[in-house]
Motif scaffolding. Structure first.
Motif, short mmCIF file in Angstrom:
data_model
loop_
_atom_site.label_atom_id
_atom_site.label_comp_id
_atom_site.label_asym_id
_atom_site.label_seq_id
_atom_site.Cartn_x
_atom_site.Cartn_y
_atom_site.Cartn_z
N PRO A 63 0.81 -1.22 0.00
CA PRO A 63 0.00 0.00 0.00
C PRO A 63 0.84 1.28 0.00
CG PRO A 63 -0.22 -1.13 2.11
CD PRO A 63 0.54 -2.03 1.18
N GLU A 64 2.07 1.21 0.48
CA GLU A 64 2.94 2.39 0.37
C GLU A 64 3.23 2.72 -1.08
OE1 GLU A 64 6.34 1.65 2.87
OE2 GLU A 64 5.32 2.48 4.62
N SER A 65 3.14 1.71 -1.96
CA SER A 65 3.35 1.96 -3.38
C SER A 65 2.02 2.13 -4.11
CB SER A 65 4.17 0.83 -4.02
OG SER A 65 3.45 -0.38 -3.97
N GLY A 66 0.92 2.22 -3.34
CA GLY A 66 -0.37 2.55 -3.95
C GLY A 66 -1.39 1.42 -3.99
N ALA A 67 -1.08 0.23 -3.50
CA ALA A 67 -2.05 -0.87 -3.54
C ALA A 67 -3.23 -0.57 -2.63
CB ALA A 67 -1.39 -2.18 -3.10
N SER A 68 -4.42 -0.94 -3.08
CA SER A 68 -5.64 -0.70 -2.31
C SER A 68 -5.90 -1.86 -1.35
CB SER A 68 -6.83 -0.57 -3.27
OG SER A 68 -7.10 -1.83 -3.87
N ALA A 69 -6.86 -1.66 -0.46
CA ALA A 69 -7.24 -2.72 0.48
C ALA A 69 -7.76 -3.93 -0.27
CB ALA A 69 -8.28 -2.19 1.47
N SER A 70 -8.53 -3.71 -1.32
CA SER A 70 -9.05 -4.84 -2.12
C SER A 70 -7.92 -5.61 -2.79
CB SER A 70 -10.03 -4.32 -3.17
OG SER A 70 -11.15 -3.74 -2.54
N GLU A 71 -6.92 -4.90 -3.25
CA GLU A 71 -5.77 -5.57 -3.87
C GLU A 71 -5.01 -6.40 -2.84
OE1 GLU A 71 -4.71 -2.59 -7.56
OE2 GLU A 71 -4.18 -1.96 -5.53
N LEU A 72 -4.84 -5.86 -1.64
CA LEU A 72 -4.18 -6.63 -0.58
C LEU A 72 -4.97 -7.89 -0.27
CD1 LEU A 72 -3.07 -3.88 1.98
CD2 LEU A 72 -1.67 -5.08 0.31
N GLN A 85 -7.37 -3.12 5.65
CA GLN A 85 -7.43 -1.70 5.95
C GLN A 85 -6.40 -1.30 7.00
OE1 GLN A 85 -9.27 0.11 3.93
NE2 GLN A 85 -8.46 1.95 4.86
N ILE A 86 -6.07 -2.20 7.92
CA ILE A 86 -5.03 -1.93 8.93
C ILE A 86 -3.73 -1.54 8.25
CG2 ILE A 86 -3.54 -3.03 10.66
CD1 ILE A 86 -6.05 -4.71 11.46
N TYR A 87 -3.35 -2.30 7.22
CA TYR A 87 -2.08 -2.05 6.53
C TYR A 87 -2.16 -0.80 5.64
CZ TYR A 87 -0.76 -6.52 8.37
OH TYR A 87 -0.46 -7.55 9.23
N VAL A 88 -3.31 -0.57 5.02
CA VAL A 88 -3.48 0.64 4.20
C VAL A 88 -3.36 1.88 5.10
CG1 VAL A 88 -5.11 1.95 2.78
CG2 VAL A 88 -4.81 -0.51 2.40
N GLU A 89 -4.00 1.84 6.26
CA GLU A 89 -3.94 2.98 7.18
C GLU A 89 -2.52 3.20 7.71
OE1 GLU A 89 -7.00 2.33 10.10
OE2 GLU A 89 -8.59 2.55 8.59
N LYS A 90 -1.81 2.11 7.98
CA LYS A 90 -0.42 2.23 8.43
C LYS A 90 0.43 2.90 7.34
CE LYS A 90 3.19 -0.46 10.67
NZ LYS A 90 3.53 -1.75 11.26
N ALA A 91 0.24 2.48 6.11
CA ALA A 91 0.98 3.08 4.99
C ALA A 91 0.60 4.55 4.82
CB ALA A 91 0.72 2.31 3.70
N ASN A 92 -0.69 4.85 4.96
CA ASN A 92 -1.14 6.24 4.85
C ASN A 92 -0.52 7.11 5.93
OD1 ASN A 92 -2.70 5.70 2.61
ND2 ASN A 92 -4.61 5.51 3.75
N ARG A 93 -0.43 6.59 7.17
CA ARG A 93 0.21 7.36 8.25
C ARG A 93 1.67 7.63 7.92
NH1 ARG A 93 -2.92 4.02 11.49
NH2 ARG A 93 -1.18 2.62 11.89
N ARG A 94 2.37 6.64 7.42
CA ARG A 94 3.78 6.84 7.06
C ARG A 94 3.90 7.89 5.96
NH1 ARG A 94 6.92 1.02 6.86
NH2 ARG A 94 6.75 0.56 9.07
N ARG A 95 3.04 7.78 4.94
CA ARG A 95 3.08 8.72 3.82
C ARG A 95 2.75 10.14 4.29
NH1 ARG A 95 1.36 5.75 0.01
NH2 ARG A 95 -0.77 5.58 0.78
N MET A 96 1.72 10.28 5.14
CA MET A 96 1.35 11.60 5.64
C MET A 96 2.45 12.19 6.51
SD MET A 96 -2.76 11.40 6.35
CE MET A 96 -2.73 9.90 7.30
N THR A 97 3.10 11.37 7.32
CA THR A 97 4.21 11.84 8.15
C THR A 97 5.34 12.37 7.27
OG1 THR A 97 3.65 10.29 9.91
CG2 THR A 97 5.90 11.16 9.89
N ALA A 98 5.71 11.58 6.26
CA ALA A 98 6.78 12.00 5.35
C ALA A 98 6.39 13.29 4.62
CB ALA A 98 7.08 10.89 4.34
#
Length: 131
Positions: A63-72, A85-98
């Motif tokens: 998901p950090e490279s753009g994969a969706s929850a459905s793709e996961l 969704q847990i992993y998508v949200e974790k990736a989103n938090r990392r991306r937003m922090t950066a």
């Protein structure tokens, strides 16, 4: 499967029922594969890694490279959207922090004081009141 995994499988002799076989030519049972992964990680100089940890790392990297929850869900065989969704949200938090730190860095490099002349040459902050 990734292209690298497909190429690795194509380059080796595989069993009819499984891609990974024990030294006895039998498919691994779950516990046996976990133990063998532990051995492979140790041999690779990665004692901090495990099969579960590597799977979790992939679940965050995708998901950090753009994969969706459905793709996961499709990749990992999950049936519960909440897990993906847990992993998508974790990736989103990392991306937003950066992103936040990048914006902060750019703003600190910019001039924060106007370089134009004051409209009124006698203008000062002393005359202004907070009242």
């Amino acid at each position: 499967m990734t292209k690298d995994l497909q190429a690795a499988i194509a380059a080796m002799e595989v069993g009819r029922d499984a891609y990974l076989l024990t030294s006895f030519g039998k498919p691994f049972v779950i516990e046996g594969l976990g133990n063998k992964m532990r051995d492979w990680c140790d041999e690779a100089g990665l004692p901090q890694c495990s099969s579960h940890g590597l799977r979790k790392a992939a679940a965050v990297a995708l998901p950090e490279s753009g994969a969706s929850a459905s793709e996961l869900m499709a990749i990992f065989g999950w049936t519960n959207l909440k897990t993906a969704q847990i992993y998508v949200e974790k990736a989103n938090r990392r991306r937003m922090t950066a992103n936040a730190f990048e914006r902060r860095e750019r703003s600190s490099e910019a001039e924060s004081v106007s370089l134009s002349r004051p409209q009124n040459p006698i203008e000062t902050n002393e005359e202004k009141s907070d009242a």
